[in-house]
Design a protein around this motif. Structure first.
Motif, PDB file in Angstrom:
ATOM      1  N   ARG A   1      49.935 -22.799 -38.977  1.00  0.00           N
ATOM      2  CA  ARG A   1      49.470 -23.119 -37.632  1.00  0.00           C
ATOM      3  C   ARG A   1      50.362 -22.413 -36.618  1.00  0.00           C
ATOM      4  NH1 ARG A   1      45.132 -24.445 -37.058  1.00  0.00           N
ATOM      5  NH2 ARG A   1      44.934 -26.596 -37.752  1.00  0.00           N
TER       6      ARG A   1
ATOM      7  N   LEU B   1      48.219 -31.819 -37.020  1.00  0.00           N
ATOM      8  CA  LEU B   1      47.516 -30.749 -36.313  1.00  0.00           C
ATOM      9  C   LEU B   1      48.416 -29.576 -35.963  1.00  0.00           C
ATOM     10  CD1 LEU B   1      45.306 -32.676 -33.747  1.00  0.00           C
ATOM     11  CD2 LEU B   1      44.487 -30.861 -35.222  1.00  0.00           C
TER      12      LEU B   1
ATOM     13  N   TRP C   1      54.024 -30.933 -43.032  1.00  0.00           N
ATOM     14  CA  TRP C   1      52.574 -30.851 -42.828  1.00  0.00           C
ATOM     15  C   TRP C   1      51.822 -31.067 -44.147  1.00  0.00           C
ATOM     16  CZ3 TRP C   1      49.828 -26.829 -45.274  1.00  0.00           C
ATOM     17  CH2 TRP C   1      48.443 -26.893 -45.090  1.00  0.00           C
TER      18      TRP C   1
ATOM     19  N   ARG D   1      49.262 -34.088 -44.622  1.00  0.00           N
ATOM     20  CA  ARG D   1      47.837 -33.766 -44.787  1.00  0.00           C
ATOM     21  C   ARG D   1      47.322 -34.411 -46.083  1.00  0.00           C
ATOM     22  NH1 ARG D   1      43.688 -29.625 -43.264  1.00  0.00           N
ATOM     23  NH2 ARG D   1      42.392 -29.504 -45.092  1.00  0.00           N
TER      24      ARG D   1
ATOM     25  N   GLY E   1      39.537 -37.103 -34.234  1.00  0.00           N
ATOM     26  CA  GLY E   1      38.392 -37.822 -34.790  1.00  0.00           C
ATOM     27  C   GLY E   1      37.457 -38.378 -33.733  1.00  0.00           C
TER      28      GLY E   1
ATOM     29  N   THR F   1      35.687 -34.730 -30.981  1.00  0.00           N
ATOM     30  CA  THR F   1      34.804 -33.783 -31.670  1.00  0.00           C
ATOM     31  C   THR F   1      33.456 -34.409 -32.030  1.00  0.00           C
ATOM     32  OG1 THR F   1      35.977 -34.502 -33.626  1.00  0.00           O
ATOM     33  CG2 THR F   1      36.603 -32.359 -32.732  1.00  0.00           C
TER      34      THR F   1
ATOM     35  N   ILE G   1      41.614 -23.805 -34.264  1.00  0.00           N
ATOM     36  CA  ILE G   1      42.900 -24.089 -33.629  1.00  0.00           C
ATOM     37  C   ILE G   1      43.781 -22.929 -34.080  1.00  0.00           C
ATOM     38  CG2 ILE G   1      44.754 -25.794 -33.385  1.00  0.00           C
ATOM     39  CD1 ILE G   1      42.780 -27.920 -34.430  1.00  0.00           C
TER      40      ILE G   1
ATOM     41  N   HIS H   1      45.815 -20.077 -35.677  1.00  0.00           N
ATOM     42  CA  HIS H   1      46.551 -19.954 -36.939  1.00  0.00           C
ATOM     43  C   HIS H   1      47.700 -18.965 -36.749  1.00  0.00           C
ATOM     44  CE1 HIS H   1      43.462 -21.504 -40.039  1.00  0.00           C
ATOM     45  NE2 HIS H   1      43.051 -21.923 -38.851  1.00  0.00           N
TER      46      HIS H   1
ATOM     47  N   PRO I   1      31.382 -24.972 -38.731  1.00  0.00           N
ATOM     48  CA  PRO I   1      31.948 -25.658 -37.545  1.00  0.00           C
ATOM     49  C   PRO I   1      33.263 -26.372 -37.851  1.00  0.00           C
ATOM     50  CG  PRO I   1      30.104 -26.897 -38.439  1.00  0.00           C
ATOM     51  CD  PRO I   1      30.156 -25.620 -39.221  1.00  0.00           C
ATOM     52  N   PHE I   2      33.522 -26.642 -39.150  1.00  0.00           N
ATOM     53  CA  PHE I   2      34.764 -27.330 -39.519  1.00  0.00           C
ATOM     54  C   PHE I   2      35.825 -26.340 -39.971  1.00  0.00           C
ATOM     55  CE2 PHE I   2      31.285 -30.373 -40.275  1.00  0.00           C
ATOM     56  CZ  PHE I   2      31.731 -31.470 -39.551  1.00  0.00           C
ATOM     57  N   SER I   3      35.559 -25.029 -39.763  1.00  0.00           N
ATOM     58  CA  SER I   3      36.450 -23.967 -40.214  1.00  0.00           C
ATOM     59  C   SER I   3      36.494 -23.952 -41.744  1.00  0.00           C
ATOM     60  CB  SER I   3      37.836 -24.146 -39.599  1.00  0.00           C
ATOM     61  OG  SER I   3      38.628 -23.002 -39.814  1.00  0.00           O
TER      62      SER I   3
ATOM     63  N   ARG J   1      43.613 -24.912 -43.573  1.00  0.00           N
ATOM     64  CA  ARG J   1      43.708 -25.766 -42.383  1.00  0.00           C
ATOM     65  C   ARG J   1      42.358 -26.335 -41.989  1.00  0.00           C
ATOM     66  NH1 ARG J   1      49.340 -25.783 -40.839  1.00  0.00           N
ATOM     67  NH2 ARG J   1      48.613 -27.518 -39.597  1.00  0.00           N
TER      68      ARG J   1
ATOM     69  N   CYS K   1      39.126 -28.638 -41.311  1.00  0.00           N
ATOM     70  CA  CYS K   1      39.096 -30.018 -40.831  1.00  0.00           C
ATOM     71  C   CYS K   1      39.194 -30.990 -42.006  1.00  0.00           C
ATOM     72  CB  CYS K   1      37.781 -30.252 -40.098  1.00  0.00           C
ATOM     73  SG  CYS K   1      37.604 -31.952 -39.557  1.00  0.00           S
TER      74      CYS K   1
HETATM   75  C1  HEM Z   1      32.046 -32.955 -35.635  1.00  0.00           C
HETATM   76  C2  HEM Z   1      33.274 -33.315 -35.851  1.00  0.00           C
HETATM   77  C3  HEM Z   1      34.442 -32.406 -36.132  1.00  0.00           C
HETATM   78  C4  HEM Z   1      34.536 -31.039 -36.019  1.00  0.00           C
HETATM   79  C5  HEM Z   1      33.467 -30.046 -35.587  1.00  0.00           C
HETATM   80  C6  HEM Z   1      35.882 -30.682 -36.402  1.00  0.00           C
HETATM   81  C7  HEM Z   1      36.359 -29.386 -36.439  1.00  0.00           C
HETATM   82  C8  HEM Z   1      37.671 -29.042 -36.753  1.00  0.00           C
HETATM   83  C9  HEM Z   1      38.196 -27.707 -36.703  1.00  0.00           C
HETATM   84  C10 HEM Z   1      37.395 -26.460 -36.325  1.00  0.00           C
HETATM   85  C11 HEM Z   1      39.502 -27.772 -37.047  1.00  0.00           C
HETATM   86  C12 HEM Z   1      40.503 -26.607 -37.068  1.00  0.00           C
HETATM   87  C13 HEM Z   1      40.511 -25.903 -38.385  1.00  0.00           C
HETATM   88  C14 HEM Z   1      41.362 -24.659 -38.358  1.00  0.00           C
HETATM   89  O1  HEM Z   1      42.370 -24.623 -37.668  1.00  0.00           O
HETATM   90  O2  HEM Z   1      41.002 -23.692 -39.043  1.00  0.00           O
HETATM   91  C15 HEM Z   1      39.818 -29.160 -37.332  1.00  0.00           C
HETATM   92  C16 HEM Z   1      41.051 -29.613 -37.750  1.00  0.00           C
HETATM   93  C17 HEM Z   1      41.343 -30.941 -37.956  1.00  0.00           C
HETATM   94  N1  HEM Z   1      40.465 -32.002 -37.877  1.00  0.00           N
HETATM   95 FE1  HEM Z   1      38.515 -31.915 -37.415  1.00  0.00          FE
HETATM   96  N2  HEM Z   1      36.558 -31.818 -36.735  1.00  0.00           N
HETATM   97  C18 HEM Z   1      35.723 -32.894 -36.596  1.00  0.00           C
HETATM   98  C19 HEM Z   1      36.011 -34.228 -36.863  1.00  0.00           C
HETATM   99  C20 HEM Z   1      37.217 -34.697 -37.317  1.00  0.00           C
HETATM  100  C21 HEM Z   1      37.488 -36.066 -37.681  1.00  0.00           C
HETATM  101  C22 HEM Z   1      36.477 -37.216 -37.670  1.00  0.00           C
HETATM  102  C23 HEM Z   1      38.819 -36.141 -38.021  1.00  0.00           C
HETATM  103  C24 HEM Z   1      39.619 -37.325 -38.471  1.00  0.00           C
HETATM  104  C25 HEM Z   1      39.373 -38.023 -39.500  1.00  0.00           C
HETATM  105  C26 HEM Z   1      39.367 -34.791 -37.898  1.00  0.00           C
HETATM  106  C27 HEM Z   1      40.676 -34.450 -38.151  1.00  0.00           C
HETATM  107  C28 HEM Z   1      41.179 -33.156 -38.121  1.00  0.00           C
HETATM  108  C29 HEM Z   1      42.569 -32.820 -38.388  1.00  0.00           C
HETATM  109  C30 HEM Z   1      43.707 -33.804 -38.680  1.00  0.00           C
HETATM  110  C31 HEM Z   1      42.675 -31.424 -38.298  1.00  0.00           C
HETATM  111  C32 HEM Z   1      43.922 -30.565 -38.515  1.00  0.00           C
HETATM  112  C33 HEM Z   1      43.996 -30.054 -39.937  1.00  0.00           C
HETATM  113  C34 HEM Z   1      45.282 -29.277 -40.226  1.00  0.00           C
HETATM  114  O3  HEM Z   1      45.857 -28.685 -39.328  1.00  0.00           O
HETATM  115  O4  HEM Z   1      45.694 -29.255 -41.402  1.00  0.00           O
HETATM  116  N3  HEM Z   1      38.361 -33.952 -37.467  1.00  0.00           N
HETATM  117  N4  HEM Z   1      38.675 -29.910 -37.147  1.00  0.00           N
END
Ligand code: HEM
Length: 506
Positions: A111, A127, A134, A138, A313, A316, A380, A382, A441-443, A447, A449
């Motif tokens: 990150r 995050l 981390w 995680r 959580g 988004t 986010i 990298h 959309p969740f990458s 890293r 989501c």
């Molecule tokens: C529609 C809903 C959501 C979308 C579109 C979304 C999308 C994303 C994206 C694009 C990233 C960044 C990935 C990257 O850096 O490559 C991310 C990271 C993350 N998301 Fe989500 N997210 C959603 C819901 C959630 C929910 C419900 C949670 C909690 C339970 C959550 C927890 C996290 C966490 C903790 C990270 C950081 C992961 C890391 O750095 O290791 N997200 N999310």
């Protein structure tokens, strides 16, 4: 006298000779350096930067992802751009993003912690953290979320209970125009709160309302132009109002989270985990009892893991649902088809996760909403964890990397009509809902989501329950065409402020 001694004596014979030799050496050094980086270590191309400012004058700081998409048309799918003096490598399009994040997951998996993100978490939590801490947190979060039923029956029950509360709140508007932001944020926030703290909050609880409001406000401001400038020149513009507001929000949220944790500590039974905080406290105690050196289960990591999950959580999932309802109001013929399918397959009973396979059109609409809403357009940031040669370009360890998710979700070579709302992107000839590789959309990768399965369950259950109960329309006097799909400025892309009517169908 040796040859070397002769040479040294010659060098010092006059100041002019010495200066000449130094200049020659310096030139040779610079030429060899640029030769090495440009020829043998070809770096990704990009627009020519100005000293100190980099490519600042070319960037739309409110919507940098737009400028970056434009630049990728000229410079290709891997290019360099300078945010001030910070060198950033941008990855555009499905192929480049997938190859980097999935096939080179380790190299592209760190990150980048920009100054504002360091202010927020100081390297703790999930995050905006790296390294062993981390990795451990995680893993802990994923395991605990699974234990609390992420994507399974247990969290399904929590979401269904919350649907019930949400519907009651929306019914109170009696079909009159209202802003969807607050109810949807409260509902999605309560799902992650129930998992983290072990119980939901009442919607009128002042502490809960403020925590949700502050999280959303900070996420919005983090995407503002002044904060982009702060990230580029932190020493010069640290005083700006937007940063002060984010720090104030942070201090108040940390205070609230500490109070909630103290309450849980006082009522903790070491044999029962009511939520993630309990599991963390029990683990912390165990590691302390067995004198584990360098344990990651400390107070800062607890506070920032909790705030990370709460904000990631809430915003988004709620934002995606708001886009879904807005799109339904804008495209009533698509809303008709969703409601027809829901009536035919479900009737008036409560929808369940198992129903998804029998609701292919609705499922496709939810996927298409996520694709078009594109709520995290640049993921986010990298950072490369080591030197890497990628698609023939050399990228140095520690370089900021932006996977341009928006360019994947609207990649012209992957989607038939990338810029329009077209649920058929996710339907085959028989009308079955299909997976698409470029749906990201969740990458992806290291890293990606960690809340994806929880988010997908929430989106499905909230969206279907709301459409079973209500017909969404523009406010009186506003036509469907007038509903604006331009996203507001922010780190995540929310719809611009708007109101909708939710007319009861039952
Ligand atoms: C529609 C809903 C959501 C979308 C579109 C979304 C999308 C994303 C994206 C694009 C990233 C960044 C990935 C990257 O850096 O490559 C991310 C990271 C993350 N998301 Fe989500 N997210 C959603 C819901 C959630 C929910 C419900 C949670 C909690 C339970 C959550 C927890 C996290 C966490 C903790 C990270 C950081 C992961 C890391 O750095 O290791 N997200 N999310």
């Amino acid at each position: 006298m040796s040859l070397l001694e002769d040479f040294v004596a010659y060098l010092f014979s006059s100041p002019t000779t010495l200066l000449g030799v130094v200049a020659l050496l310096l030139t040779l050094f610079l030429v060899s350096k640029s030769f090495t980086s440009q020829e043998f270590r070809r770096e990704p191309p990009g627009p020519r930067p100005l000293p100190l400012l980099g490519n600042l004058l070319q960037l739309d700081l409110k919507r940098p992802y737009k400028t970056l998409c434009e630049l990728s048309k000229k410079h290709g799918s891997v290019f360099t751009v300078y945010f001030g003096t910070n060198k950033v490598v941008v990855l555009a399009g499905y192929k480049a993003v997938k190859e980097a994040l999935v096939s080179n997951a380790e190299e592209f998996g760190d990150r980048d912690i920009a100054p504002i993100f360091y202010d927020l978490n100081e390297g703790h939590g999930i995050l905006f953290a790296n390294g062993e801490s981390w990795k451990e947190l995680r893993r802990f979060a994923i395991t605990t979320l699974k234990d609390f039923g992420m994507g399974k029956r247990l969290s399904e029950e929590k979401v269904l209970e919350e649907c019930h509360h949400l519907i009651q709140v929306i019914e109170k508007h009696e079909g009159k125009p209202f802003d969807t932001t607050r109810p949807l944020n409260h509902a999605t926030s309560n799902i992650i709160s129930a998992i983290v703290y072990g119980s939901r909050f009442e919607y009128n609880d002042p502490r809960f309302k403020n925590m949700v409001r502050r999280a959303n406000e900070s996420i919005r401001i983090v995407g503002s132009a002044p904060i982009q400038l702060y990230n580029m020149f932190p020493r010069m513009v640290g005083w700006i109002k937007d940063r002060q507001l984010i720090l104030k929000n942070l201090a108040m949220t940390v205070r609230d989270v500490k109070e909630l944790i103290i309450h849980l500590k006082e009522t903790l039974d070491p044999h029962i985990c009511r939520g993630l905080v309990d599991c963390f406290l029990i683990r912390k105690q165990k590691e302390e009892d067995s004198c584990v050196m360098d344990t990651h289960y400390n107070e800062n990591n607890l506070i920032f893991t909790v705030t990370n999950l709460f904000s990631a959580g809430t915003d988004t999932t709620a934002t995606t649902l708001r886009w879904g309802l807005l799109l339904m109001a804008k495209y009533p013929h698509i809303q008709d088809q969703v409601q027809e399918e829901l009536s035919r397959v479900i009737g008036s009973r409560q929808v369940q996760v198992d129903d998804r396979k029998n609701l292919p059109y609705t499922d496709a609409v939810i996927h298409e909403t996520q694709r078009l809403a594109n709520i995290v357009p640049m993921a986010i940031p990298h950072k490369t964890s080591q030197d890497v040669t990628f698609q023939g370009f050399f990228i140095k360890k520690g370089t900021t990397v932006l996977p341009l998710l928006t360019s994947v979700l609207a990649d012209e070579s992957e989607w038939e009509s990338p810029n329009s709302f077209n649920p058929s992107h996710f339907l085959d000839k028989e009308g079955k809902c299909i997976r698409r590789d470029a749906f990201m959309p969740f990458s992806a990768g290291r890293r990606a989501c960690l809340g994806e399965s929880l988010a997908r369950m929430e989106l499905f259950l909230f969206f279907t329950s709301l459409l079973q109960h209500f017909r969404f329309t523009p406010p009186p006097g506003v036509t469907e065409d007038e509903l604006d799909l331009t996203p507001a400025v922010g780190f995540t892309l929310n719809p611009s402020p708007h109101e909708l009517c939710a007319v009861s169908r039952q």
